[in-house]
Design an enzyme around this catalytic site. Structure first.
Site, mmCIF file in Angstrom:
data_model
loop_
_atom_site.group_PDB
_atom_site.id
_atom_site.type_symbol
_atom_site.label_atom_id
_atom_site.label_comp_id
_atom_site.label_asym_id
_atom_site.label_seq_id
_atom_site.Cartn_x
_atom_site.Cartn_y
_atom_site.Cartn_z
ATOM 1 N N GLU A 1 2.708 4.369 -1.009
ATOM 2 C CA GLU A 1 1.526 4.919 -0.092
ATOM 3 C C GLU A 1 1.763 4.632 1.494
ATOM 4 O OE1 GLU A 1 -2.730 3.536 -1.015
ATOM 5 O OE2 GLU A 1 -2.172 2.355 0.741
ATOM 6 N N GLU B 1 -16.719 4.238 2.667
ATOM 7 C CA GLU B 1 -16.828 4.982 1.639
ATOM 8 C C GLU B 1 -18.297 5.027 1.274
ATOM 9 O OE1 GLU B 1 -13.407 5.294 -1.381
ATOM 10 O OE2 GLU B 1 -14.586 4.008 -2.586
ATOM 11 N N LYS C 1 2.227 1.263 -4.092
ATOM 12 C CA LYS C 1 1.667 0.900 -2.665
ATOM 13 C C LYS C 1 2.956 0.980 -1.780
ATOM 14 C CE LYS C 1 -2.608 -0.322 -2.602
ATOM 15 N NZ LYS C 1 -3.593 0.539 -1.960
ATOM 16 N N SER D 1 -12.472 10.795 -1.979
ATOM 17 C CA SER D 1 -13.035 10.127 -1.005
ATOM 18 C C SER D 1 -11.944 9.865 0.191
ATOM 19 C CB SER D 1 -13.315 8.768 -1.203
ATOM 20 O OG SER D 1 -13.269 7.678 -0.068
ATOM 21 N N CYS E 1 -6.022 -3.549 -10.477
ATOM 22 C CA CYS E 1 -4.985 -3.990 -9.857
ATOM 23 C C CYS E 1 -4.374 -5.329 -10.459
ATOM 24 C CB CYS E 1 -5.142 -3.988 -8.331
ATOM 25 S SG CYS E 1 -5.948 -2.620 -8.060
ATOM 26 N N GLU F 1 1.654 11.685 7.182
ATOM 27 C CA GLU F 1 1.653 11.414 8.559
ATOM 28 C C GLU F 1 0.394 10.487 8.843
ATOM 29 O OE1 GLU F 1 1.766 14.792 10.700
ATOM 30 O OE2 GLU F 1 3.579 15.482 10.410
ATOM 31 N N GLU G 1 -19.670 7.517 3.462
ATOM 32 C CA GLU G 1 -19.163 8.899 2.891
ATOM 33 C C GLU G 1 -20.294 9.441 1.832
ATOM 34 O OE1 GLU G 1 -15.340 8.910 1.797
ATOM 35 O OE2 GLU G 1 -15.187 11.279 1.769
ATOM 36 N N CYS H 1 -8.534 4.412 -3.373
ATOM 37 C CA CYS H 1 -7.893 3.317 -2.811
ATOM 38 C C CYS H 1 -6.466 2.895 -3.746
ATOM 39 C CB CYS H 1 -8.733 2.065 -2.719
ATOM 40 S SG CYS H 1 -9.955 1.822 -3.781
#
Lengths: 556, 592, 159
Positions: B359, B276, B356, B317, B507, B364, B279, B297
Site C-alpha cells: 500500500e 468516510e 500494507k 471510498s 485485520c 503517487e 463522503e 482501508c
C-alpha cells in the site's frame, strides 16, 4: 404422438436387423481385415485398398464384401485378414502386405468363387506360408464373451452390430425387466470390476441405484487404460464400441442414471473416434435420446478425453479430471456413487466390465457364472505380451492356469529361452515366478502370491530378464505418474527408486535393502490412493521371489 | 450424534465430524501437517493415519461412524508416521537455523516431537528461484511440503487465484499462477497463504534491517505508528494470552527500540471515519446514484478491486487507509508543528498485514506529503523479532502512552481491526453528521461474529440505511454481484454502505500476525477461528471500556481540523487524505 | 484464422458445456501443436476459468505442451512390452541419428524426440510413433529409414 410411434417403428431394432441380414445374405465371400491400431501400424490400410480395387476391377461388388474389423487377437502377426467363403474352410492370413494381398485376391478369392458347389479349394503352396492355422491353441483354447464380435463385425457400422443381436439386451431390459431385476441379475452373475478393483458390479449398481435422484445421476465408463503393457480396453473400444455403449445404457437404466460419460485416453485416437461415431449412430437410430425404444428411459452420452495421466484411472482422480481439474485422487468416502462429478452421484465402471453386460443379460447370470472359479466368474481378457511366441489379445475363463495361458495359448517362450516369470497387474502388480505356473488366474489367487489381477496386462519374461531391472522399470513408471498430492507416494516413490538405482549400480548394501522395505511399508500404509499404496508391489514381489538377484547386485 | 470408541474412550460427536476432530474430545492431537481448520482436508501429508476397526485410514478426512473402534497410536502407526516424516524431511532444505519460521514451524515441531536426529534418506530437495517480487510476501518453493493449504486459501477462500500448483509427482511445486511471479500474478498480498503455511515456504518480506538502519542513523527522526490489530496479538509472541490488549507495553517497547515518536494508527482510523462518514452522508443525501459506498482501508481489497472489479471503482471510498493518513500527516501536520524537516522524517508502521507493505507504494497518492508518506511497513511478526533482538523484556515493561498529536484515539478506532468495526464506527459518526444527534446504541448485533457476509439495517433519521459487511476476499463477489444486478435492473440497491476486509475475521487475522503456540493452545499454529474470536474480543473490549467511542468526539481530531485541515472533505483533506483508483491488469506485464 | 481466433472460437464452443476445459485445451493443441500462453489467457477469459487453474491442468497432464514441438514428434514407447524388447536401444539410436536428447527438439524445429507411456500396441513391441503414424517391431536398423521418410514428408509439405 402417432408420428413418433411411426418413426420408432422404422427404427425398431428387429426391423433394422432383418434389413441388414437381408443385405448381407447375398455375399458369397467376406474378407475381414483387422483395422485396429496394431494392424493399421503394420500396414492394414493399403491391404484394404488392394482388396477394394480388385473387387471393383472384377465386378465382384455383389459377391465379395470387405469388412474392416477390430482386433483379431494376434497382433504380433498382423496385418491379419480372415477369408470366409461360403462352402469353404475359413482361412486366416498373417503378416500381409499389399503385393501378397493382390496374390491372395487373384489366386485364392477369385478362383475359389468360381468353383462349383461342393468342390473344395486347394490353397496354392505359395500362399500357404502366410496362413495361420485356426486350429492353433491360441484360437481354440479361448472363450470369447467380450471379444466375440471383435474381428467379425465392422465397429463403425451400427447396423452390423444390430444384425448380430446388438441392442437386444437393451430391449429386453427396457421391455421386460425392472431396474431392480437388472441389479439382481448382475449380482447373481458374480461379475466383478475388470479395471482391477474386482468389486462386485451388481453391488456397485445396487448402491448407486439406492442413492436418490435429485437432479442428475451419472454413469461413467473408465477408458483410461494406462497400465504399460495392457490394451484390452483399447481393443474393445476399437473393435466393438456398441457393446460397451449398450452395457452402459443397461447400467444407466439399472441405477437410474440420467447421463453417461466416456473417459478415454487421448493416446487412443482411434478408440475415441469410433466411440464418437458409435454415439452419433445411436442418436441417428434413436438408441440414445428421449424415451428410448418407447420406454420411459432417456439417456445421452458425452465423451471426454484424458491427457496423459495414469492416475486418472483411479475413479476419484478421473472425476476431477472430467471436472477440468488436476487429476488428483481424493479420499473415499464419500464414494463416487454418493458424490461424483460435480458432487452428483456417479457410478464408475470399466470398459471390459460394461462390455460383459449385454451378453449376461441375453444369456443369463447362470450361464455367465458357469465360467470361472468360486469367487471369480466369467471370462477375462488379457494382453499377453513380452517374451512369448503368440503375443496378443486373449480371452479365457477365470481359473485358467498361468501355464495354460503362457505355454499353451501363448505358445511359450520363443528362441529357446526359458520362462522365468509372469507379471500381472502392471505397475501395481507383482512378478510371479515359474514355480507358480499352476496358479489359476482369479482375483484371490493372484493376490495370494503378491500380485493382482489388475486390468489384464500379462507380461511374460524369459531368463534374460533381471528382476532388479524389472522392479526399477515399474517404479520408474509410478514415480513419473504419481500425482504428487500425498507425501508418502510423492517422496517415498522417489526415494525407493533411488535406492533401486543404487543397488542396480552395485553401490547398495544390506542397509539399502532394509530401507527399501521401510519406505515400501510407509507407502503401502500411508499413501492416499491405490497408485501409491501398490507402487511398491513390483519391488516387494521381486524381492520375495528373487531375493538372490538383489543380493548379487550388492556391493561386494 | 454418533457413538464410537477412540483409544478405548467412549466418544459422542455429531455425525459428519472427522476422526481427527473427534479425537480432540479425548485429549488426542493426531499429528498432521496439511489439515487446517480453515480448509477442507487435502489428505496430503499422510501423517494423521489411524486404525479404524483395524484398517489404516486418514483421520482428517474420514468421518466418524456409529460403533467405530479407533486406535490413534500404536507402534505400527508411530513407525509409519516416523517414516513419512523422514521422507518429508528428505525433500526439505532443513535449514532451520537461518529460516525465518524457525521456532514457529509445524514441520519443525513434529520433527522435534518425533525425536528425529539425523536424516534417514538422501536429501533430494530441488532449488527454485525465491519469489520476493511482491516485496510483501516471499515464496520459497524448496521449503514447500505441498500440503496445499496456501493454494486452497488463495483460490477457494480468497478467490484470488494467484497461487497454483505446477507440475506433478515429485516435481510438484507451488508458484504464481501458471509459473509467473507473484508480482505478475493476481496476488493481492493479503498474506493468508503465509498465515496458513506450516513451514517457511511463504513468509513475510522482512524489512527489519532497513528499519534498524534508520534507527541507527542520528540524522533521521524516526516515527512509528501501530495498527489496531497489533495490540491484541503481539503479546502471543511473549507468552500472553491470545487477545490480550498490550497497547501500553507496545508503546514502551517502541520507545526502547529508539523510535523518536510513537503515534497510533488508531488516530488515523478516527480520521478515516471523519472523512468516510462525510463522503457517505454526501452520497446518501446529495447523489444517491453514486451509492453504495464501499470501504477502502484494506489494501488487499483495494488491490483486488483494481484488478478484478473495474466496474465497482466509482463506488469505492476515496479515503486513504488510517496507515496512509497518519503517514501523510506525520510529514506535514506534525513536521510543521514540531518544526522538523519532513525530508529527515521516516515513518514506520507496525501492521498485522503483509499487503500494507504494498500500500505504501501503491500510487503517487501515497507520497502526498511530497515524500513517501510511510517509509517502511513492518508486520507484527517483524516487530516481535526486533523486540527480542534488542533484549527488551517485554513482559516487565511499564505501560506508556502514545505521543501527540497523532496518538489519541477513541473506541471507534480500535475496532477497525476486526470485521464489522469500520462499519460500526462509521455509522456512529454518520448518524451524527446527518441528524446532529448521537446514536443511542454503539453495537449492531447483526454484523457481529464470523459469518462471511453480514447484513443490517439502520434507521438514520427516517432513512433506512442498509449495510453489508464482507470479510474473506472470497465473500466479496457475492455482495458485488447483488449490487451489479440491482444496478442493471434498475431495482432498489440491496446495500448503501459496504465494509470489506480481505482476511477472514478482519485485520486481527491478517497475514502478518504472530504464529506462536501457547502451551494451552490447540494446534495448528497461525490463525484459526478460535484465535480470530479472541483477538477480536480484545478489541471490542477496549471499545466497550473507552470513555469516548465516537470518532468525531476525539479531541485530537477536532484539533487537527481546527488547526490544519479545516473541515472534513476540505481541499487540503482531499490532497492529503484521499486517493484515486485505476483499472489494472489482472496479470501484470503478461497481457502480450 | 488469426492466431488468437483459435482460442476464442474454442472457448465459445466449449464454454457452455460441462467438464470441458481439458477438451478445449486438446483442441488448441491439436491446431497449434502446443498451448501458447496467449491462447491460455484468452481461454481463461472466454471460459471463465482462472488462468492459474488452466496452468495447473496443463502442467499436470503429460499430453499438453507449453512450447512448440518439432514438426515431426517421435514418440518412443516405453511400455513394458517395448521395454522387454529393447526400446532403450531404439531410443538411443534416435538420439544418435537426430543428434538430440529425449525431450528435445532439433535446431531446425523439424524433429522432437520423446519417450511416451504405452501406446497400446504391445503386440508389435518395440513401437515408435511419429505424429500419427505407428511403427511396430522396429529394430535399430529401421531408425534411419523412419527419419528419412519423415524428412521427405517435411520437405514435401513445405513445397
Amino acid at each position: 404422438m402417432a408420428d413418433i410411434d411411426e418413426i420408432r417403428k422404422k427404427f425398431d431394432i428387429h426391423v433394422l436387423a432383418d434389413k441388414k441380414k437381408d443385405e448381407l445374405k447375398k455375399y458369397e465371400c467376406n474378407l475381414y481385415c483387422c483395422d485396429s491400431t496394431g494392424c493399421r501400424s503394420s500396414g492394414s490400410e493399403p491391404i484394404m485398398g488392394v482388396m477394394k480395387r480388385i473387387i471393383e476391377e472384377n465386378n465382384l461388388q455383389e459377391k465379395v464384401r470387405t469388412i474392416p474389423t477390430g482386433c483379431m487377437g494376434l497382433c504380433a502377426q498382423g496385418p491379419l485378414v480372415r477369408v470366409e467363403i461360403k462352402g469353404q474352410k475359413d482361412v486366416l492370413y498373417k503378416m500381409l502386405d499389399a503385393s501378397i494381398m493382390e496374390k491372395i485376391m487373384l489366386e485364392h478369392i477369385i478362383p475359389a468363387l468360381n468353383l462349383k458347389d461342393g468342390d473344395s479349394f486347394k490353397l496354392p503352396s505359395e500362399l500357404n506360408q502366410y496362413t495361420l492355422s485356426l486350429e492353433l491353441p491360441f484360437f481354440t483354447k479361448q472363450e470369447k464373451v467380450v471379444l466375440k464380435n471383435a474381428g467379425h463385425i465392422d465397429p463403425e457400422d451400427v447396423q452390423e452390430y444390430i444384425a448380430d443381436g446388438g441392442y437386444l439386451a437393451l430391449e429386453k431390459v427396457l421391455k421386460t425387466m425392472t431396474p431392480e431385476e437388472v441389479v439382481q441379475e448382475m449380482k447373481k452373475s458374480g461379475l466383478r470390476g475388470r479395471g482391477g478393483g474386482g468389486f462386485s458390479t451388481g453391488m456397485k449398481w445396487e448402491i448407486a441405484a439406492k442413492v436418490p435422484l435429485v437432479d442428475e445421476k451419472f454413469i461413467i465408463c473408465n477408458g483410461d487404460e494406462g497400465d504399460p503393457g495392457a490394451y484390452m480396453d483399447r481393443s474393445i473400444l476399437e473393435g466393438n464400441p456398441h457393446e460397451v455403449i449398450e452395457g452402459m445404457m443397461i447400467g444407466a437404466y439399472a441405477i437410474g442414471a440420467t447421463e453417461g460419460w466416456f473417459y478415454i485416453r487421448a493416446e487412443y485416437p482411434l478408440a475415441v473416434e469410433r466411440v464418437q461415431k458409435a454415439i452419433k449412430d445411436c442418436k441417428k437410430n434413436m438408441l440414445l435420446g428421449s424415451n428410448i425404444m418407447g420406454s420411459n428411459f432417456s439417456f445421452n452420452i458425452e465423451v471426454r478425453l484424458g491427457a496423459g495421466a495414469f492416475v486418472c484411472g483411479e475413479e476419484t482422480a478421473l472425476i476431477r479430471s472430467i471436472e477440468g481439474n488436476r487429476g488428483t485422487p481424493r479420499p473415499r468416502p464419500p464414494y463416487p456413487t454418493d458424490s461424483g462429478i460435480w458432487g452428483k452421484p456417479s457410478c464408475v465402471n470399466n470398459v471390459e466390465t460394461l462390455a460383459n453386460i449385454p451378453t449376461i443379460i441375453m444369456k443369463g447370470a447362470e450361464w455367465f457364472s458357469s465360467f470361472g472359479t468360486e469367487t471369480s466368474k466369467g471370462t477375462k481378457v488379457f494382453a499377453l505380451t513380452g517374451q512369448v511366441e503368440h503375443s496378443g489379445l486373449i480371452e479365457v475363463p477365470m481359473g485358467t492356469t498361468l501355464n495354460e495361458i503362457v505355454n499353451v495359448i501363448g505358445g511359450g517362450v520363443p528362441g529357446g529361452k526359458k520362462l522365468k516369470a509372469v507379471q500381472t497387474g502392471g505397475p501395481s502388480g507383482g512378478v510371479i515366478p515359474v514355480s507358480e505356473m499352476d496358479l489359476p488366474v482369479c482375483y484371490e489367487c493372484l493376490k495370494k502370491v503378491g500380485s493382482i489381477m489388475g486390468s489384464g496386462g500379462m507380461i511374460v519374461m524369459d531368463d534374460t530378464s533381471n528382476m532388479v531391472d524389472i522392479a526399477h522399470f515399474y517404479l520408474d513408471f509410478t514415480v513419473d505418474e504419481s500425482c504428487g498430492k500425498c507425501a508418502p507416494c510423492r517422496i517415498g516413490g522417489k526415494q525407493l527408486l533411488m535406492l533401486l538405482e543404487k543397488i542396480k549400480q552395485g553401490r547398495g548394501t544390506i542397509k539399502e535393502i532394509e530401507s527399501l522395505k521401510k519406505v515400501a511399508e510407509a507407502m503401502q500404509k500411508a499413501s492416499l490412493c491405490g497408485l501409491g499404496q501398490t507402487a511398491p508391489n513390483p519391488v516387494l514381489s521381486t524381492l520375495k521371489f528373487f531375493e538372490g538377484e538383489y543380493m548379487d547386485r550388492l556391493k561386494k | 450424534m454418533v457413538n464410537l470408541k477412540i483409544d478405548n474412550h467412549v466418544v459422542n460427536v455429531p455425525a459428519g465430524t472427522s476422526i481427527l476432530d473427534a479425537a480432540r474430545q479425548v485429549q488426542i492431537d493426531i499429528p498432521t501437517l496439511c489439515k487446517h481448520p480453515d480448509v477442507d482436508p487435502s489428505a496430503g501429508c499422510g501423517l494423521c493415519i489411524v486404525k479404524v476397526n483395524g484398517r489404516i485410514l486418514r483421520s482428517c478426512c474420514t468421518p466418524v461412524a456409529e460403533g467405530m473402534n479407533i486406535i490413534t497410536s500404536d507402534p505400527e502407526l508411530v513407525g509409519v508416521r516416523r517414516s513419512v516424516l523422514e521422507l518429508i524431511l528428505s525433500n526439505h532444505p532443513n535449514s532451520c537455523l537461518t529460516c525465518i519460521r524457525s521456532g514457529n514451524c509445524e514441520l519443525q515441531d513434529l520433527t522435534q516431537d518425533f525425536g528425529i536426529r539425523e536424516p534417514k534418506y538422501p536429501n533430494i530437495t530441488k532449488k527454485y528461484p525465491i519469489d520476493d517480487t511482491t516485496k510483501s510476501i516471499v515464496l520459497d518453493p524448496a521449503k514447500c511440503i505441498t500440503c496445499g493449504r496456501c493454494v486452497e486459501v488463495c483460490q477457494n477462500q480468497q478467490n484470488v487465484w494467484a497461487l497454483s500448483f505446477l507440475n506433478r509427482g515429485i516435481a510438484t511445486r507451488i508458484s504464481g499462477a501458471g509459473g509467473i511471479t507473484l508480482e505478475e500474478s493476481p496476488c493481492i498480498k493479503c498474506g493468508q497463504c503465509s498465515a496458513h503455511c506450516p513451514t517457511g515456504a511463504i513468509v513475510e518480506y522482512d524489512e527489519t534491517e532497513k528499519v534498524w538502519d534508520m534507527l541507527n542513523n542520528p540524522e533521521l527522526h524516526v516515527v512509528v505508528q501501530v495498527a489496531p490489530a497489533v495490540r491484541v496479538a503481539v503479546g502471543e509472541d511473549f507468552g500472553y494470552e491470545i487477545g490480550e490488549n498490550l497497547t501500553g507495553k507496545l508503546y514502551a517497547s517502541l520507545r526502547r527500540l529508539g523510535f523518536n515518536k510513537v503515534f497510533d494508527t488508531n488516530f488515523g482510523a478516527d480520521l478515516t471515519i471523519m472523512e468516510e462518514a462525510t463522503e457517505f452522508v454526501s452520497r446518501l443525501t446529495k447523489t444517491p446514484s453514486s451509492l453504495p459506498l464501499v470501504t477502502s482501508c484494506c489494501p488487499a481489497w483495494v488491490d483486488l478491486l483494481e484488478k478484478y472489479h473495474h466496474d465497482m471503482i466509482p463506488y469505492f471510498s476515496s479515503c486513504k487507509s488510517p496507515q496512509s493518513m497518519v503517514g501523510a500527516l506525520t510529514k506535514t501536520y506534525y513536521a510543521e508543528k514540531a518544526g522538523i524537516d519532513p525530508a529527515k522524517i521516516r515513518v514506520i508502521s507496525i501492521m498485522p498485514c503483509t499487503a500494507k507493505k504494498w500500500e505504501i507504494v501503491r500510487s503517487e497518492d501515497m507520497s502526498s506529503s511530497g515524500f513517501q508518506d510511510v517509509d517502511v511497513s513492518l508486520t507484527t511478526r517483524e516487530l516481535a523479532r526486533m523486540i527480542k533482538q534488542s533484549g527488551i523484556n517485554f513482559r516487565e515493561l511499564e505501560n506508556e502512552e502514545a505521543d501527540n498529536p497523532l496518538g489519541e484515539y477513541t473506541g471507534a478506532a480500535t475496532i477497525f481491526g476486526t470485521t464489522g468495526g469500520v462499519m460500526t464506527a462509521a455509522l456512529r459518526t454518520a448518524y451524527h453528521f446527518v441528524t446532529g444527534k448521537e446514536l443511542g446504541v454503539f453495537e449492531f448485533k447483526a454484523i457481529e461474529g464470523l459469518e462471511g457476509i453480514k447484513e443490517a439495517e439502520v434507521d438514520v433519521d427516517g432513512t433506512k440505511v442498509r449495510i453489508a459487511v464482507a470479510h474473506g476476499a472470497g465473500n466479496v463477489e457475492t455482495v458485488l454481484q447483488r449490487i451489479r444486478e440491482a444496478k442493471a435492473n434498475g431495482t432498489e440497491l440491496p446495500y448503501h454502505f459496504i465494509e470489506v476486509m480481505a482476511c477472514r475475521g478482519g485485520c486481527v487475522a491478517g497475514g502478518g500476525q504472530p504464529r506462536a503456540l501457547l502451551p494451552n493452545q490447540p494446534k495448528p499454529r497461525g490463525i484459526t477461528d478460535e484465535i480470530r474470536a479472541k483477538r477480536r474480543e480484545g478489541l471490542l473490549n477496549e471499545d466497550r471500556g473507552s470513555e469516548i467511542r465516537r470518532s468525531h468526539q476525539n479531541p485530537s481530531i477536532q484539533q487537527l481540523y481546527k488547526d490544519f485541515l479545516g473541515e472534513p472533505a476540505s481541499h487540503k483533506a482531499h490532497e492529503l487524505l484521499h486517493t484515486h483508483y485505476v483499472e489494472r491488469n489482472t496479470y501484470n506485464n503478461r497481457n502480450e | 484464422m488469426a492466431e488468437t481466433d483459435v482460442a476464442t472460437q474454442v472457448a465459445n464452443k466449449w464454454k457452455r458445456k460441462r467438464g470441458s476445459l481439458i477438451m478445449a485445451l486438446h483442441e488448441i493443441q491439436e491446431i497449434k501443436g502446443f498451448v501458447p500462453w496467449a491462447d491460455a489467457a484468452i481461454l481463461a477469459e472466454g471460459m471463465g476459468v482462472p488462468l492459474a487453474r488452466i496452468y495447473e491442468v496443463l502442467t499436470f497432464y503429460n499430453f499438453f505442451k507449453l512450447e512448440a514441438p518439432g514438426k515431426a514428434v517421435v514418440s518412443v514407447c516405453t511400455g513394458t512390452a517395448c521395454y522387454l524388447k529393447g526400446n532403450d536401444k531404439i531410443l538411443a539410436e534416435f538420439q544418435k541419428q537426430l543428434g538430440i536428447k529425449e525431450g528435445e527438439t532439433d535446431a531446425e524445429g523439424n524433429f522432437h524426440l520423446q519417450s511416451v507411456r504405452c501406446v497400446g500396441c504391445c503386440g508389435l513391441a518395440p513401437v515408435t510413433v511419429v505424429n500419427n503414424k505407428t511403427y511396430g517391431r522396429i529394430t535399430t536398423e529401421n531408425v534411419k529409414g523412419i527419419i528419412d521418410e519423415w524428412k521427405k514428408n517435411l520437405s514435401e509439405s513445405k513445397e
